[in-house]
Design an enzyme around this catalytic site. Structure first.
Site, mmCIF file in Angstrom:
data_model
loop_
_atom_site.group_PDB
_atom_site.id
_atom_site.type_symbol
_atom_site.label_atom_id
_atom_site.label_comp_id
_atom_site.label_asym_id
_atom_site.label_seq_id
_atom_site.Cartn_x
_atom_site.Cartn_y
_atom_site.Cartn_z
ATOM 1 N N HIS A 287 85.959 26.694 32.939
ATOM 2 C CA HIS A 287 87.484 27.535 33.000
ATOM 3 C C HIS A 287 87.129 28.806 32.322
ATOM 4 O O HIS A 287 88.095 29.732 32.574
ATOM 5 C CB HIS A 287 88.306 26.903 32.084
ATOM 6 C CG HIS A 287 88.056 26.965 30.662
ATOM 7 N ND1 HIS A 287 87.098 26.284 29.933
ATOM 8 C CD2 HIS A 287 88.764 27.314 29.848
ATOM 9 C CE1 HIS A 287 87.227 26.692 28.444
ATOM 10 N NE2 HIS A 287 88.184 27.623 28.651
HETATM 11 C C1 UD1 Z 1 92.985 29.297 27.369
HETATM 12 C C2 UD1 Z 1 92.273 30.053 26.100
HETATM 13 C C3 UD1 Z 1 90.910 29.793 26.201
HETATM 14 C C4 UD1 Z 1 90.756 28.196 26.025
HETATM 15 C C5 UD1 Z 1 91.634 27.585 27.308
HETATM 16 C C6 UD1 Z 1 91.617 26.108 27.242
HETATM 17 C C7 UD1 Z 1 93.006 32.471 25.722
HETATM 18 C C8 UD1 Z 1 92.675 33.862 25.952
HETATM 19 N N1 UD1 Z 1 92.253 31.596 26.333
HETATM 20 O O1 UD1 Z 1 92.444 29.752 28.538
HETATM 21 O O2 UD1 Z 1 90.325 30.232 24.870
HETATM 22 O O3 UD1 Z 1 89.428 27.513 25.999
HETATM 23 O O4 UD1 Z 1 92.875 27.929 27.180
HETATM 24 O O5 UD1 Z 1 92.320 25.478 28.361
HETATM 25 O O6 UD1 Z 1 93.789 32.191 24.931
HETATM 26 N N2 UD1 Z 1 98.061 27.392 33.607
HETATM 27 C C9 UD1 Z 1 98.634 26.271 33.939
HETATM 28 N N3 UD1 Z 1 99.185 25.688 33.240
HETATM 29 C C10 UD1 Z 1 99.311 25.644 31.952
HETATM 30 C C11 UD1 Z 1 98.677 26.831 31.271
HETATM 31 C C12 UD1 Z 1 98.081 27.781 31.992
HETATM 32 O O7 UD1 Z 1 98.547 26.085 35.270
HETATM 33 O O8 UD1 Z 1 99.858 24.844 31.011
HETATM 34 C C13 UD1 Z 1 97.297 28.398 34.643
HETATM 35 C C14 UD1 Z 1 98.064 29.645 34.650
HETATM 36 O O9 UD1 Z 1 98.034 30.026 35.892
HETATM 37 C C15 UD1 Z 1 97.329 30.587 33.828
HETATM 38 C C16 UD1 Z 1 95.924 30.111 34.001
HETATM 39 O O10 UD1 Z 1 95.924 28.659 33.909
HETATM 40 O O11 UD1 Z 1 97.600 32.087 34.244
HETATM 41 C C17 UD1 Z 1 95.228 30.646 32.611
HETATM 42 O O12 UD1 Z 1 95.846 30.125 31.440
HETATM 43 P P1 UD1 Z 1 95.864 30.899 29.980
HETATM 44 O O13 UD1 Z 1 96.592 30.163 28.954
HETATM 45 O O14 UD1 Z 1 96.114 32.490 30.153
HETATM 46 O O15 UD1 Z 1 94.148 30.739 29.656
HETATM 47 P P2 UD1 Z 1 93.168 29.563 29.972
HETATM 48 O O16 UD1 Z 1 92.168 29.876 30.966
HETATM 49 O O17 UD1 Z 1 93.860 28.388 29.884
#
Ligand code: UD1
Length: 373
Positions: free
Chosen positions: A214
């Protein structure tokens, strides 16, 4: 009568939940501690958030900020604004927080630390001092900022202590306490192995690999992601693979039109993100884990399961020095060589690091109760 000490524990994203669970449990044994759980809402999908609360017996958050997804600046700013107003309101009601406890390295961690420290509320950082020295990783920026403004820095491995002392943090603020995520793993692994996850996916113990992916560095560029998926497709001809796909990765696969690479491979099964117990059921009985996750690097070391880490560096060096981890970077050749070692029984055997013993949260809470008298 002594007045209560009020702590706010902040959680936002999936890897935070298994870290706060044992801390909260340990705090419940201290009657003088009053605890508020604040969920920022960085992760909001059921299988990235609710399932962990349910499975780990974490109580409902006292406050859910519902911040959601966004660019780094927006997400960080939204968490800061929401937490600031909550902390100020508590001060105005005569219920000021004694300290704010943040864990890990996600955007919510840094945002909460910034909001609290600007209000002169002490910040406790659990999992402090880890450094990949790779500032292209958003988590590295979060770690640097959070540590630089934290008052009590609690480390999971000796490298964390060394990094913080080298950066000039006073020794009395830095403590090696062990790994809270491993507290959760040790208390749940027996229950996890009782799950029917292997049967559900048609897998046999020690005869499959688990893949997770991821990191923006691996999934946000088409060429990089395509090359990794091609290697996994080749690997899956030798060993069945189960691949729980993170939403970020799934949307990149769709956006880049790469669905067929693994979609057409019979050996690789792509599934929705898994809850904690299903995931631990799979990883604890896997032949090998191939991942870019920080948490899985540590969990596999604690479990003694080989971990091929799809990153050029790690902020958790103990997983490679003492544990079962090997840094693969993006080298398909190295991945295939190391996999061959695993399959032929020649891969190294790791050991479990000091203080990854299931009692880190106990040490943390005992320390906190002494520091904040
Ligand atoms: C985040 C953390 C990362 C951690 C990871 C575990 C940061 C910078 N990154 O990354 O360190 O290892 O979580 O999973 O804080 N999304 C969904 N559902 C959700 C949340 C997010 O579909 O419940 C999608 C959205 O499109 C979002 C993307 O995932 O834009 C990324 O989510 P985000 O929380 O920004 O970062 P992660 O890649 O999940």
């Amino acid at each position: 009568m002594t007045s209560k000490k009020r702590f706010a524990v902040i959680a936002g994203a999936r890897p935070n939940f298994m870290k706060i669970a044992p801390i909260m449990k340990a705090m419940e044994r201290y009657p003088e501690i009053d605890l508020s759980l604040i969920h920022t809402g960085q992760h909001y999908d059921k299988n990235l958030s609710d399932v962990f609360f349910h499975e780990l017996g974490i109580r409902k958050p006292d406050v859910a900020l519902g911040v959601g997804s966004g660019s780094h600046a927006k997400q960080t700013a939204d968490v800061m604004v929401a937490i600031e107003s909550l902390l100020v309101e508590a001060q105005q009601n005569g219920q000021a927080f004694t300290a704010v406890i943040v864990v890990g390295d996600v955007n919510s961690t840094m945002a909460a630390a910034l909001a609290a420290s600007k209000l002169h509320i002490p910040v406790v950082h659990v999992e402090a001092g880890l450094r990949s020295r790779d500032r292209s990783m958003p988590e590295e920026i979060n770690r640097l900022v959070t540590d630089s403004i934290s008052d009590l820095l609690l480390c999971s491995e000796p490298a964390g202590v060394e990094n913080l002392l080298a950066e000039g943090h006073p020794q009395q603020n830095v403590h090696l306490v062990g790994n809270v995520m491993i507290d959760t793993l040790l208390s749940e692994v027996a229950r996890a192995k009782e799950q029917k996850t292997l049967e559900e996916f048609g897998l046999e113990p020690k005869n499959y690999g688990v893949v997770t992916l991821h990191r923006p560095g691996n999934v946000d560029q088409r060429d990089t992601l395509e090359a990794i998926l091609q290697v996994l497709s080749r690997v899956s001809t030798q060993l069945p693979i189960i691949f729980p796909v993170h939403p970020r990765t799934q949307s990149r696969i769709n956006e880049f039109g790469l669905q067929d690479i693994l979609g057409n491979s019979t050996g690789c099964r792509m599934v929705e993100p898994l809850g904690y117990l299903d995931c631990l059921c799979l990883t604890s009985q896997a032949k090998v884990v191939v991942t870019d996750s920080g948490g899985l690097q540590e969990e596999t070391t604690a479990l003694g399961v080989p971990c091929l880490t799809l990153r050029p560096n790690t902020e958790r060096p103990i997983t490679c020095i003492e544990g079962t981890g090997t840094l693969i970077g993006s080298s398909a050749d190295l991945l295939e060589n190391k996999l061959e070692e695993v399959l032929s029984g020649k891969y190294k055997i790791g050991g479990c690091p000091m203080l990854w013993d299931g009692r880190a949260a106990e040490r943390i809470v005992s320390l906190i109760s002494k520091v904040f008298r």
